[in-house]
Design a protein around this motif. Structure first.
Motif, mmCIF file in Angstrom:
data_model
loop_
_atom_site.group_PDB
_atom_site.id
_atom_site.type_symbol
_atom_site.label_atom_id
_atom_site.label_comp_id
_atom_site.label_asym_id
_atom_site.label_seq_id
_atom_site.Cartn_x
_atom_site.Cartn_y
_atom_site.Cartn_z
ATOM 1 N N MET A 46 13.249 0.865 17.846
ATOM 2 C CA MET A 46 12.383 1.449 18.306
ATOM 3 C C MET A 46 10.935 1.796 17.516
ATOM 4 O O MET A 46 9.829 1.337 17.911
ATOM 5 N N PRO A 47 11.174 2.391 16.436
ATOM 6 C CA PRO A 47 9.796 2.650 15.574
ATOM 7 C C PRO A 47 9.108 1.366 15.277
ATOM 8 O O PRO A 47 7.845 1.240 15.208
ATOM 9 N N TYR A 48 9.776 0.371 15.116
ATOM 10 C CA TYR A 48 9.288 -1.027 14.512
ATOM 11 C C TYR A 48 8.534 -1.428 15.768
ATOM 12 O O TYR A 48 7.475 -2.109 15.543
ATOM 13 N N ASP A 49 8.906 -1.122 16.872
ATOM 14 C CA ASP A 49 8.137 -1.586 18.082
ATOM 15 C C ASP A 49 6.481 -1.098 18.094
ATOM 16 O O ASP A 49 5.724 -1.586 18.190
ATOM 17 N N TYR A 50 6.603 0.378 17.797
ATOM 18 C CA TYR A 50 5.316 1.178 17.538
ATOM 19 C C TYR A 50 4.504 0.258 16.594
ATOM 20 O O TYR A 50 3.442 0.449 16.576
ATOM 21 N N TYR A 51 5.003 0.062 15.528
ATOM 22 C CA TYR A 51 4.503 -0.588 14.323
ATOM 23 C C TYR A 51 3.710 -1.843 14.691
ATOM 24 O O TYR A 51 2.638 -2.197 14.335
ATOM 25 N N GLU A 52 4.593 -2.633 15.438
ATOM 26 C CA GLU A 52 4.130 -4.130 15.962
ATOM 27 C C GLU A 52 2.888 -3.798 16.823
ATOM 28 O O GLU A 52 1.941 -4.403 17.148
ATOM 29 N N ASN B 219 -1.162 5.039 7.621
ATOM 30 C CA ASN B 219 -0.157 4.736 6.671
ATOM 31 C C ASN B 219 0.970 5.549 6.805
ATOM 32 O O ASN B 219 2.041 5.200 6.680
ATOM 33 N N LYS B 220 0.667 6.834 6.727
ATOM 34 C CA LYS B 220 1.851 8.082 6.970
ATOM 35 C C LYS B 220 2.733 7.548 8.335
ATOM 36 O O LYS B 220 3.939 7.561 8.273
ATOM 37 N N LEU B 221 2.127 7.270 9.318
ATOM 38 C CA LEU B 221 2.627 6.903 10.792
ATOM 39 C C LEU B 221 3.452 5.763 10.513
ATOM 40 O O LEU B 221 4.478 5.908 10.988
ATOM 41 N N TYR B 222 2.908 4.657 9.714
ATOM 42 C CA TYR B 222 3.670 3.539 9.538
ATOM 43 C C TYR B 222 4.813 3.693 8.771
ATOM 44 O O TYR B 222 6.090 3.267 9.163
ATOM 45 N N LEU B 223 4.754 4.529 7.621
ATOM 46 C CA LEU B 223 5.925 4.695 6.702
ATOM 47 C C LEU B 223 7.065 5.539 7.510
ATOM 48 O O LEU B 223 8.242 5.419 7.355
ATOM 49 N N PHE B 224 6.505 6.406 8.530
ATOM 50 C CA PHE B 224 7.541 7.287 9.057
ATOM 51 C C PHE B 224 8.295 6.390 10.182
ATOM 52 O O PHE B 224 9.347 6.353 10.252
ATOM 53 N N LEU B 225 7.624 5.486 10.854
ATOM 54 C CA LEU B 225 8.380 4.786 11.777
ATOM 55 C C LEU B 225 9.172 3.790 11.189
ATOM 56 O O LEU B 225 10.015 3.327 11.644
ATOM 57 N N ARG B 226 8.778 3.310 10.066
ATOM 58 C CA ARG B 226 9.407 2.251 9.535
ATOM 59 C C ARG B 226 10.565 2.542 8.863
ATOM 60 O O ARG B 226 11.580 1.880 8.971
ATOM 61 N N TYR B 227 10.564 3.754 8.390
ATOM 62 C CA TYR B 227 11.956 4.057 7.668
ATOM 63 C C TYR B 227 12.700 5.381 8.262
ATOM 64 O O TYR B 227 13.476 5.922 7.476
ATOM 65 N N THR B 228 12.353 5.752 9.326
ATOM 66 C CA THR B 228 13.087 6.502 10.268
ATOM 67 C C THR B 228 13.967 6.029 11.133
ATOM 68 O O THR B 228 13.934 4.822 11.547
#
Length: 60
Positions: free
Chosen positions: A1-7, A51-60
């Motif tokens: 799901m976090p990856y969807d937000y990143y996309e 950037n922090k949002l991406y890292l958070f969503l990517r690695y959470t």
């Protein structure tokens, strides 16, 4: 799901209309209504947040 937000965020930044609109807002509206130095600082903060949002969503 976090990856969807990143996309979703990635697609927004790749969208031509989105980038044109943000450029207009950053260059014209912000510069006219807010001190230029403050707006530049805000852009830096905005990039840090994304950037922090991406890292958070990517690695959470």
């Amino acid at each position: 799901m976090p990856y969807d937000y990143y996309e979703h965020l990635k697609k927004q930044h790749e969208n031509k209309d989105y980038t044109e609109t943000t450029d207009i807002v950053r260059k014209k509206i912000w510069n006219e209504t807010i001190n230029f130095k403050i707006s530049k600082n805000w852009l830096k903060i905005e990039d840090i947040i994304l950037n922090k949002l991406y890292l958070f969503l990517r690695y959470t």
